[in-house]
Design an enzyme around this catalytic site. Structure first.
Site, PDB file in Angstrom:
ATOM      1  CB  SER A 145      -0.835  -0.010   1.291  1.00  0.00           C
ATOM      2  OG  SER A 145      -1.489   1.226   1.483  1.00  0.00           O
ATOM      3  CE1 TYR A 158      -4.348  -2.098   5.337  1.00  0.00           C
ATOM      4  CE2 TYR A 158      -3.290  -0.024   4.770  1.00  0.00           C
ATOM      5  CZ  TYR A 158      -3.971  -1.165   4.388  1.00  0.00           C
ATOM      6  OH  TYR A 158      -4.277  -1.370   3.058  1.00  0.00           O
TER       7      TYR A 158
END
Ligand code: NAI
Length: 254
Positions: A145, A158
């Site tokens: 990401s 995350y």
């Protein structure tokens, strides 16, 4: 004309919805023979049916990527159906809980790290093992990401997991470069998928706020990640290994 992934046996984890689904449909168009692996059985079987209805080759295996026995079974099912493994897109993931570190519970941290980091680690481990067993080349792409490249407020779990995916990708690339086993990561910006829909519902963030974070002035579409993944899985990227490629509308250029 042969497709970019003609006859390659490829696993796509998290292939039931969003980025994984879009990539599966594109990979099938390029001639790949696919295993869609996900915990979401209903949508995964629908993706398989859609690919088959267009003359492609695909099967579904119910796989929780946090369970090593299920990851091994996913690879065995691919070899059983197609005779070999040529590539994988390790894309299954969860958004976890976005909140400041003092408010985040250990349970939330563990859940996010387990799916988003250990899940990719298990897939890499057993996929490389299969390539070595076959004595063949292979190409693995994992979904990190932009949160694997920079920090985000509220993303301590995350971001840690996605930075972990980038790190392990580089390690695997170095460990197996001489065996022609390539490992790369894609780093999507904000992509319009069920994950982002859930995050908007959960936080009340309006879409314009998300759009404003994207220099390109819009959210990405799942298929735009799929195009990069197809290239990384294909022989067109034969000299590319160990990279974390932003596909992000300029998000990390700021
Ligand atoms: P999504 O929620 O549509 O897709 C995620 C898929 O992973 C779902 O099909 C889900 O059932 C599956 N999954 C979840 N836990 C699993 C497990 N333990 N085992 C097997 N499958 C599991 O969301 P999206 O956006 O398509 O996400 C795909 C990947 O892209 C994720 O790794 C996510 O972190 C990453 N990503 C998404 C971005 C976005 O803006 N949508 C941005 C950057 C990265």
């Amino acid at each position: 004309m042969a497709g970019l992934l003609q006859d390659k046996a490829i696993i796509i984890t998290g292939g039931s919805t969003g980025i994984g689904r879009a990539t599966a449909l594109r990979a099938a168009q390029e001639g790949a023979r696919l295993t869609i692996a996900d915990v979401n059985i209903k949508d995964g079987e629908a993706v398989v049916a859609e690919i088959k209805s267009k003359g492609g080759a695909a099967q579904f295996t119910k796989t929780d990527v946090t369970q090593s026995a299920e990851v091994k079974a996913m690879i065995a099912a691919t070899v059983s159906a197609y005779g070999r493994l040529d590539g994988a897109f390790n894309n299954a993931g969860i958004e976890g809980h976005f909140t400041s570190i003092t408010k985040m519970t250990e349970e939330e941290y563990d859940r996010t790290a387990n799916v988003d980091m250990k899940g990719v680690w298990l897939c890499l481990k057993y996929q490389v093992e299969q390539f070595l067993k076959q004595g063949s080349a292979g190409s693995i792409v994992s979904t990190a990401s932009v949160a694997g490249l920079i920090g985000t407020r509220g993303g301590s779990a995350y971001c840690a997991a996605k930075h972990g995916v980038v790190g392990m990708t580089k390690c695997v690339a170095l460990e197996y470069a001489r065996k022609n086993i390539r490992a790369n990561a894609v780093c999507p910006g904000i992509i319009q998928t069920p994950m982002v829909d859930r995050m908007m519902a959960g936080t009340g963030i309006v879409p314009q706020h998300l759009i404003d974070q994207e220099p390109i002035g819009r959210l990405g579409q799942p298929g735009e990640i799929g195009e990069a993944v197809i290239w990384l899985l294909s022989d067109l990227s034969s000299f590319v290994t160990g990279i974390a490629m932003p596909v992000d509308g300029g998000y990390v250029a700021v």
